[in-house]
Design an enzyme around this catalytic site. Structure first.
Site, PDB file in Angstrom:
ATOM      1  N   LYS A  38      -6.640   4.321  -1.374  1.00  0.00           N
ATOM      2  CA  LYS A  38      -6.129   5.370  -0.474  1.00  0.00           C
ATOM      3  C   LYS A  38      -4.707   5.637  -0.964  1.00  0.00           C
ATOM      4  O   LYS A  38      -3.832   4.794  -0.833  1.00  0.00           O
ATOM      5  CB  LYS A  38      -6.118   4.858   0.965  1.00  0.00           C
ATOM      6  CG  LYS A  38      -6.117   5.929   2.022  1.00  0.00           C
ATOM      7  CD  LYS A  38      -4.895   6.808   2.091  1.00  0.00           C
ATOM      8  CE  LYS A  38      -3.782   6.244   2.975  1.00  0.00           C
ATOM      9  NZ  LYS A  38      -2.545   7.072   2.877  1.00  0.00           N
ATOM     10  N   GLY A  51       3.114  -1.872   2.685  1.00  0.00           N
ATOM     11  CA  GLY A  51       3.761  -0.897   3.554  1.00  0.00           C
ATOM     12  C   GLY A  51       4.615  -1.602   4.579  1.00  0.00           C
ATOM     13  O   GLY A  51       5.053  -2.744   4.364  1.00  0.00           O
ATOM     14  N   GLN A 109       5.097  -2.850  10.674  1.00  0.00           N
ATOM     15  CA  GLN A 109       4.493  -2.273  11.884  1.00  0.00           C
ATOM     16  C   GLN A 109       3.061  -1.817  11.589  1.00  0.00           C
ATOM     17  O   GLN A 109       2.130  -2.138  12.340  1.00  0.00           O
ATOM     18  CB  GLN A 109       5.315  -1.062  12.377  1.00  0.00           C
ATOM     19  CG  GLN A 109       6.695  -1.405  12.909  1.00  0.00           C
ATOM     20  CD  GLN A 109       7.697  -1.801  11.801  1.00  0.00           C
ATOM     21  OE1 GLN A 109       7.480  -1.532  10.616  1.00  0.00           O
ATOM     22  NE2 GLN A 109       8.778  -2.445  12.191  1.00  0.00           N
ATOM     23  N   GLY A 144       1.315  -2.768   9.044  1.00  0.00           N
ATOM     24  CA  GLY A 144       0.608  -3.986   8.639  1.00  0.00           C
ATOM     25  C   GLY A 144      -0.035  -4.689   9.828  1.00  0.00           C
ATOM     26  O   GLY A 144      -1.165  -5.183   9.742  1.00  0.00           O
ATOM     27  N   GLU A 162       1.394  -6.976   2.163  1.00  0.00           N
ATOM     28  CA  GLU A 162       2.736  -7.063   1.568  1.00  0.00           C
ATOM     29  C   GLU A 162       3.625  -6.123   2.349  1.00  0.00           C
ATOM     30  O   GLU A 162       3.448  -4.908   2.286  1.00  0.00           O
ATOM     31  CB  GLU A 162       2.712  -6.634   0.091  1.00  0.00           C
ATOM     32  CG  GLU A 162       1.969  -7.572  -0.830  1.00  0.00           C
ATOM     33  CD  GLU A 162       2.559  -8.959  -0.856  1.00  0.00           C
ATOM     34  OE1 GLU A 162       3.744  -9.133  -0.520  1.00  0.00           O
ATOM     35  OE2 GLU A 162       1.810  -9.891  -1.193  1.00  0.00           O
ATOM     36  N   CYS A 218      11.085  -2.632  -1.180  1.00  0.00           N
ATOM     37  CA  CYS A 218      10.816  -3.713  -0.228  1.00  0.00           C
ATOM     38  C   CYS A 218      11.770  -4.869  -0.495  1.00  0.00           C
ATOM     39  O   CYS A 218      12.092  -5.640   0.395  1.00  0.00           O
ATOM     40  CB  CYS A 218       9.375  -4.162  -0.341  1.00  0.00           C
ATOM     41  SG  CYS A 218       8.903  -4.558  -2.002  1.00  0.00           S
ATOM     42  N   GLN A 238      12.278   9.968   6.945  1.00  0.00           N
ATOM     43  CA  GLN A 238      12.924   8.735   6.502  1.00  0.00           C
ATOM     44  C   GLN A 238      14.448   8.872   6.612  1.00  0.00           C
ATOM     45  O   GLN A 238      15.136   7.942   7.017  1.00  0.00           O
ATOM     46  CB  GLN A 238      12.495   8.464   5.048  1.00  0.00           C
ATOM     47  CG  GLN A 238      12.588   7.030   4.630  1.00  0.00           C
ATOM     48  CD  GLN A 238      11.733   6.097   5.459  1.00  0.00           C
ATOM     49  OE1 GLN A 238      10.698   6.480   6.011  1.00  0.00           O
ATOM     50  NE2 GLN A 238      12.197   4.861   5.604  1.00  0.00           N
ATOM     51  N   GLU A 280      14.451  -3.655   9.088  1.00  0.00           N
ATOM     52  CA  GLU A 280      14.456  -3.070   7.756  1.00  0.00           C
ATOM     53  C   GLU A 280      14.866  -1.603   7.888  1.00  0.00           C
ATOM     54  O   GLU A 280      14.254  -0.849   8.637  1.00  0.00           O
ATOM     55  CB  GLU A 280      13.059  -3.154   7.144  1.00  0.00           C
ATOM     56  CG  GLU A 280      13.018  -2.553   5.762  1.00  0.00           C
ATOM     57  CD  GLU A 280      11.623  -2.573   5.149  1.00  0.00           C
ATOM     58  OE1 GLU A 280      10.695  -2.086   5.800  1.00  0.00           O
ATOM     59  OE2 GLU A 280      11.487  -3.078   4.029  1.00  0.00           O
TER      60      GLU A 280
END
Ligand code: NAD
Ligand code: MN
Length: 496
Positions: free
Chosen positions: A175, A228, A231, A233, A250, A284, A331, A385
């Protein structure tokens, strides 16, 4: 003319069954439309699962060294097209072409590493507890693996997951991330050219809440590998747990550099600046905290602010840009919100803090490199983050206070320590709650043959890359052969 991109299901390039599309633009110039992509839904996921399950029946029996050869071939094609791929990636991600070349190279490295594992997909043998009995393990594929990726390293992350998954004999449904779908499409084309059989690798474009979610819920998908935010995840984890599907997550980070009183300050400043600000902190493993010993605090901060102010913020199309745009308005607004709330909570902006406007800056979303002090470890800006060019500073009086501040963050992905002291270096490995540690280096720089991933909010399941990925994408089968010609009982005390 608008370019229309397609899904790839069972070796056919196709539109979403609904016919819906979405637009993708260049973050360095949002007027520059890259094209329209299929906005896939549940029904497209179902078609991809059917293709992947069918192909799996044959792919699982291809000997791993032969599967590895296809990966080598893909790596060679990527090498020969490296610059072209980097230009495509730079245009849709916003990083410079040089930065994008690194992203592609990371994928090439993984092709060759994972390819070589085809002759090293080892099981174990062990002595049995009984006479004339043989015990061993062998690895087998998991089945159909759904891979959901992030936009920040669209080629590297796609390759780091897909190559080991294919090497282990799984079929894959990718995806793509909605900000960087073209790079993923190019990757899929290369895999087909390298000789991957039809249906072994399928691609669906679209939004997370639509086809992404459907992929995590489909009973024909045996495993989800996700990169990603923590949240999302958690949502994916819940969906997989609800149907006992295998899972690897991850996730995000709140990575720190710790700078001790004996550190090489120039080196520490260089490492901190590139870790915190390059690609606008959208890694990340970005450095978002600097925990600095009070003895060197002033000297460090003075040099840091000077270097931060000298960073050139600009579009990915300008090779001299040190800091490239944020991926999207969403963002950018998110990062500005974090900065505003930090100010409201009493933190002090030492430099930066604003969105840049005028000239090229009006064509995308840019925020100045931002350094913040007067921060308490409990504040939002110290814990969350941010995923932007924002660094918070902490002044500490000792190594042990540095570790305490470090471990207060709910994340634990990567950490670095600047020191000359071997005792502190080894203690740091033991004391930090984190997945990756560096000494005298930035908080990023993972290598494809080494495991990568984090603890706490930063990950769940397996490590990415290295031998850990080969374990993650396979299942162990335990095999016994009895050559005693008797029915033996493994409980020794039952034997005469
Ligand atoms: P995100 O979580 O918003 O999106 C990631 C992916 O999940 C996208 O492909 C999206 O379409 C999909 N998605 C969204 N909702 C979904 C749902 N309900 N079900 C299934 N899929 C869904 O993250 P992002 O903003 O794209 O990326 C930034 C985040 O990724 C940061 O937190 C960053 O730290 C993290 N990241 C982690 C690593 C790592 O290896 N640890 C590497 C790169 C990025
Ligand atoms: Mn885009």
């Amino acid at each position: 003319m608008t370019t229309h991109f397609k899904n790839y299901i069972g070796a056919e390039w196709c539109d979403a069954l609904s016919g819906l599309t979405f637009e993708n633009v260049n973050p360095s110039d949002i007027q520059d439309v890259i094209g329209l992509f299929p906005r896939s839904g549940k029904e497209d996921v179902a078609a991809a699962v059917t293709a992947a399950r069918t192909a799996f029946q044959e792919w699982k029996n291809v000997p791993p060294p032969q599967r590895g050869e296809i990966l080598y071939k893909a790596g060679q094609i990527m090498q020969s097209r490296k610059e072209e791929l980097a230009k495509i990636l730079s245009r849709e991600n916003g990083k410079t072409v040089a930065g994008a070349m690194g992203d592609v190279q990371s994928g090439i490295d993984m092709a060759f590493y994972a390819g070589s594992e085809g002759r090293r997909w080892f099981g174990k043998t062990a002595h049995s507890g009984l006479r004339k009995r043989f015990a061993m393990t062998k690895r087998y594929p998991v089945g159909v693996v759904g891979i959901i990726t992030s936009w920040n390293f669209p080629m590297a992350i796609t390759c780091w997951k897909t190559f080991p998954a294919l090497l282990c004999g799984n079929s894959v449904i990718l995806k793509s991330e909605e900000n960087t779908p073209q790079t993923t499409g190019e990757f899929v084309k290369i895999m087909a050219e390298a000789g991957l059989p039809a249906g072994v690798l399928n691609l669906i474009h679209g939004f997370g809440s639509e086809c992404g979610e459907a992929l995590t819920l489909h009973p024909g998908v045996d495993m989800i590998s996700f990169t990603g935010s923590s949240q999302i995840g958690a949502i994916i984890g819940k969906n997989c747990a609800g149907r006992n599907a295998k899972l690897s997550l991850e996730l995000g980070g709140k990575n720190a550099v710790i700078i001790m009183d004996d550190a090489d300050i120039s080196l520490a400043v260089d490492g901190t600046v590139c870790g915190a600000f390059s690609i606008s902190g959208q890694r990340c493993t970005a450095t978002s905290r600097a925990i600095v010993h009070s003895v060197v605090y002033d000297a460090f901060v003075e040099k840091l602010l000077k270097k931060a102010a000298a960073q050139k913020v600009g579009p990915g199309s300008d090779p001299s840009s040190d800091i490239t745009p944020l991926i999207s308005k969403k963002q950018c607004d998110r990062v500005l919100g974090y900065i505003q709330r930090a100010k409201d909570a009493g933190a002090r902006i030492l430099t930066g803090g604003n969105q840049l406007t005028g000239g090229v800056y009006d064509k995308g979303y840019y925020i100045e490199p931002t350094v913040i002090d007067n921060v308490d470890p409990e504040m939002e800006i110290a814990r969350d983050e941010v995923f932007g060019p924002v660094l918070v500073l902490f002044k500490v009086k000792s190594y042990s206070e540095a570790i305490a501040v470090h471990n207060k963050a709910p994340y634990g992905l990567s950490t670095s320590l600047f020191t000359q002291d071997v005792n502190k270096s080894f203690s740091f490995f033991d004391d930090t709650e984190t997945g990756v540690c560096y000494i005298n280096a930035p908080t990023f720089g993972s290598e494809p043959h080494m495991p990568f991933g984090g603890v706490k909010l930063s990950g769940l399941g397996y490590r990415e890359a290295g031998w850990a990925a080969i374990e993650a994408f396979s299942e162990v089968k335990t095999l016994y052969i009895d050559y005693s010609a008797q029915i033996q009982n493994v409980q020794f005390d039952n034997q005469d």
